[in-house]
Design a protein around this motif. Structure first.
Motif, short mmCIF file in Angstrom:
data_model
loop_
_atom_site.label_atom_id
_atom_site.label_comp_id
_atom_site.label_asym_id
_atom_site.label_seq_id
_atom_site.Cartn_x
_atom_site.Cartn_y
_atom_site.Cartn_z
N PRO A 1 21.14 38.20 3.82
CA PRO A 1 20.07 38.01 2.83
C PRO A 1 19.27 36.75 3.12
CG PRO A 1 22.24 38.02 1.78
CD PRO A 1 22.47 38.23 3.24
N ARG A 2 17.96 36.84 2.89
CA ARG A 2 17.09 35.70 3.18
C ARG A 2 16.98 34.83 1.94
NH1 ARG A 2 12.98 34.65 7.20
NH2 ARG A 2 11.80 32.96 6.27
N VAL A 3 17.82 33.80 1.91
CA VAL A 3 17.88 32.89 0.77
C VAL A 3 18.06 31.49 1.34
CG1 VAL A 3 19.25 32.23 -1.25
CG2 VAL A 3 19.14 34.62 -0.59
N PHE A 4 17.36 30.50 0.79
CA PHE A 4 17.58 29.14 1.26
C PHE A 4 18.90 28.65 0.66
CE2 PHE A 4 17.16 24.54 1.34
CZ PHE A 4 16.77 24.35 2.66
N MET A 5 19.89 28.42 1.50
CA MET A 5 21.26 28.26 1.00
C MET A 5 21.64 26.87 0.48
SD MET A 5 23.38 30.89 3.42
CE MET A 5 22.62 30.44 4.98
N PRO A 6 21.20 25.78 1.12
CA PRO A 6 21.61 24.48 0.55
C PRO A 6 20.80 24.11 -0.69
CG PRO A 6 20.79 24.23 2.83
CD PRO A 6 20.46 25.61 2.39
N TYR A 7 21.36 23.19 -1.49
CA TYR A 7 20.62 22.62 -2.62
C TYR A 7 19.74 21.50 -2.06
CZ TYR A 7 19.73 19.59 -6.64
OH TYR A 7 19.13 18.80 -7.58
N ILE A 8 18.43 21.61 -2.27
CA ILE A 8 17.52 20.65 -1.62
C ILE A 8 16.98 19.59 -2.57
CG2 ILE A 8 15.36 22.01 -1.80
CD1 ILE A 8 14.85 21.19 1.16
N GLY A 9 17.70 19.41 -3.69
CA GLY A 9 17.24 18.40 -4.66
C GLY A 9 17.67 16.99 -4.32
N GLY A 10 18.40 16.80 -3.20
CA GLY A 10 18.79 15.44 -2.80
C GLY A 10 20.26 15.14 -3.10
N PHE A 11 20.83 14.34 -2.22
CA PHE A 11 22.25 14.00 -2.33
C PHE A 11 22.53 13.18 -3.59
CE2 PHE A 11 25.77 11.09 -0.90
CZ PHE A 11 26.76 12.04 -0.89
N ALA A 12 21.70 12.16 -3.83
CA ALA A 12 21.93 11.30 -5.00
C ALA A 12 21.76 12.10 -6.29
CB ALA A 12 20.95 10.12 -4.98
#
Ligand code: N01
Length: 535
Positions: free
Chosen positions: A504-515
């Protein structure tokens, strides 16, 4: 202490002896838990055990890509180079394992084939390919996000009679390139790191490139005694900055956007980040991966550098990506990659114009010609983020499999857990900053959170925890929304699952930032593990 579980063999099973699995064993044992680990390899190290290909290095600086939980370790261990080699990182992880007696928890050369939850006993049964079964209350899935290798199903792939290797399953014995015609398929990080090293020894290297990639010289160098002393004296501050950052290293983008400064200022900032080296270039300006015009300025800067490094302008053209904004696939951190194409013994084979038709007994046939080879190196990457989990038969409540649950893309709460899979925690994976952050601090943050969560269960005499369906729904929506605000979904990257047919074409990581992610996790814990059902 957790409530007594007389019917389970151990309190927790940890699957995987890489960076996150090792720390999980350490931390859970500290809580007084009994832990049993399984590892399919013969030793500890995960990624760094398997990826022994020539030129393998980490693209995060060694002083940052190391554990922070043990101050004495941090002070005693001395890294030799700015970007550590695979050998040095593996030696470090072996040292950590010995220092904290972590190997004793693991059964090596043992692959977990299934983990099945029994609702009545609230226990997981973990079964291995050696036929062993262990029951546990908690399952920690430290299976790695770039661990399930991808050997593409090219016609004739298994008929090749010469030597054939995948970068992610590199043999332990030395591989000799001298006098050989070597074909490297793939120009991601693994291909780009290995090609210059192979080219130094091989008779000829044919680089089979489907998609060109952005790559930036590492600027690697030995660390001097003064630099090491300074880092050691200021480690706490360096770690603090890393935890406050977007990516888990102590760097923050320029305070203004690329479109808010003039040409000269922009160039100065790009020069500075170019000198710093490697993938961090994607973070020079805060708007670089959200605004296409800003991105274009970074792209043009790097394109001109590539043209300077490659003598033949036609080859340079073919090495310059034109299918994704810079930074939306991981920028590679290299050592002499583009200059390698100035060598007489290196040939670029452009698969966009002449695709591979088949692999034959003695080489690779493209639509243009047949290339006779003695060796093929598959630098073709991984079924990233979810592949290692999908290879295990994971069954939660009602016998529902994780494969079914995630059939349209990973469905987690905070990346840590999934609805219907009580007491199972996923390490550093989909739904968390994961590959967008420094994996070592990422693993520490999640393991510490899990450990606090288990304290909470003990304090409330609770046996199990799992996220509600609604919490998962909202977190998936949050992850998608964050990704949609960037240029990342426009690239056919492994972040999107685009490298694996049918995924499935889904952006897998959370891209809101590590902090930000750390803050969200802490707030949820402080609110009594909001979004989780505790029973
Ligand atoms: O894998 P990749 P990787 N025919 O998926 C090509 C981390 N890492 O192992 O782009 C022909 O990036 C594929 O082509 P395309 C890092 O996060 C870090 O290199 O699909 N070619 C691509 O060129 C990295 O991003 C470090 O068109 C085929 C290549 O194979 C991640 O691991 C070092 C093909 C795969 O590239 C993965 O990197 C190494 C086919 N059928 C890895 N199938 C450092 O820290 C695939 N390709 C520096």
């Amino acid at each position: 202490m957790i409530p007594e579980t007389p019917s389970s063999d151990v309190d927790a099973v940890v699957i995987g002896a890489g960076i996150s699995g090792l720390y999980a064993v350490y931390k859970l044992r500290k809580r007084g838990m009994t832990v049993h680990g399984f590892e399919s390899a013969a030793g500890v190290g995960g990624t760094w055990f398997h990826n022994r290909y020539p030129g393998a290095r980490c693209d995060v600086e060694s002083i940052d890509y190391s554990y922070s939980f043990d101050e004495d370790l941090q002070q005693e261990w001395t890294w030799s180079e700015r970007f550590a080699t695979q050998e040095e990182i593996l030696a470090y992880l072996e040292h950590v394992a010995d220092r904290h007696n972590l190997r004793s928890a693991f059964e090596f050369l043992t692959r977990v084939v299934s983990t099945v939850y029994d609702e009545e006993s609230a226990l997981w049964t973990v079964t291995t390919d050696t036929g062993r079964s262990v029951t546990a209350r908690f399952c920690i899935m430290a299976t790695g996000v770039l661990s399930a290798t991808n050997r593409p199903d090219i016609p004739g792939r298994d008929t090749f009679a010469g030597e054939s290797y995948h970068t992610g399953e590199w043999p332990h014995e030395p591989v000799e390139f001298a006098g050989k015609r070597v074909g490297v398929i793939g120009t991601g990080s693994s291909g780009i790191q290995s090609i210059p090293v192979i080219a130094k020894d091989a008779d000829h290297v044919f680089v089979f490139q489907r998609s060109p990639n952005y790559s930036i010289p590492a600027g690697n160098r030995p660390l001097t005694a003064e630099q090491i002393a300074e880092v050691k004296a200021t480690y706490p501050e360096r770690r603090r900055l890393a935890r406050m950052s977007g990516g888990g290293t102590p760097f923050t983008p320029y305070p203004k956007g690329a479109m808010e400064v003039d040409e000269a200022e922009r160039r100065r900032v790009y020069d500075e980040w170019w000198q710093r080296g490697g993938y961090l270039f994607a973070k020079a300006f805060p708007d670089q991966t959200t605004n296409l015009r800003a991105n274009d300025t970074a792209r043009e800067y790097v394109e001109s550098k590539i043209r300077e490094m490659v003598k033949d302008p036609e080859i340079a053209n073919q090495l310059i990506p034109n299918d994704h904004p810079i930074g939306t696939k991981r920028i590679v951190t290299d050592d002499g990659y583009f200059e390698t194409f100035n060598r007489d013994n290196v040939t670029l084979v452009n698969l966009r114009t002449t695709p591979i038709v088949e692999i034959t007994e003695d080489g690779v046939r493209t639509s243009g010609q047949h290339y006779a080879l003695d060796m093929i190196v598959f630098a073709t990457g991984f079924d990233a983020m979810t592949g290692a989990l999908a290879r295990i038969d994971i069954r939660g409540r009602g016998g529902r499999t994780l494969r079914e649950e995630w059939s349209a893309g990973p469905r987690t709460y905070l990346g840590l857990a999934s609805h219907g899979f009580p007491n199972m925690f996923f390490m550093v994976g989909a739904g968390s900053p994961s590959v967008l952050a420094n994996m070592v601090l990422m693993a520490e943050q999640q393991v510490d959170w899990i450990s606090d969560c288990l304290d909470h269960l003990d304090e409330h005499d609770a046996a199990s925890i799992e996220p509600t369906e609604r919490a998962v729904e909202e977190w998936v929506a949050e992850c998608n929304e964050k990704a949609a605000g960037t240029l990342f979904p426009s690239a056919n990257s492994w972040y999107m699952g685009a490298n694996i047919p049918g995924k499935p074409r889904v952006f897998m990581p959370y891209i809101g930032g590590f902090a930000n992610y750390g803050t969200i996790c802490a707030e949820i814990a402080a609110a009594g593990y909001k979004g989780f059902e505790i029973a």
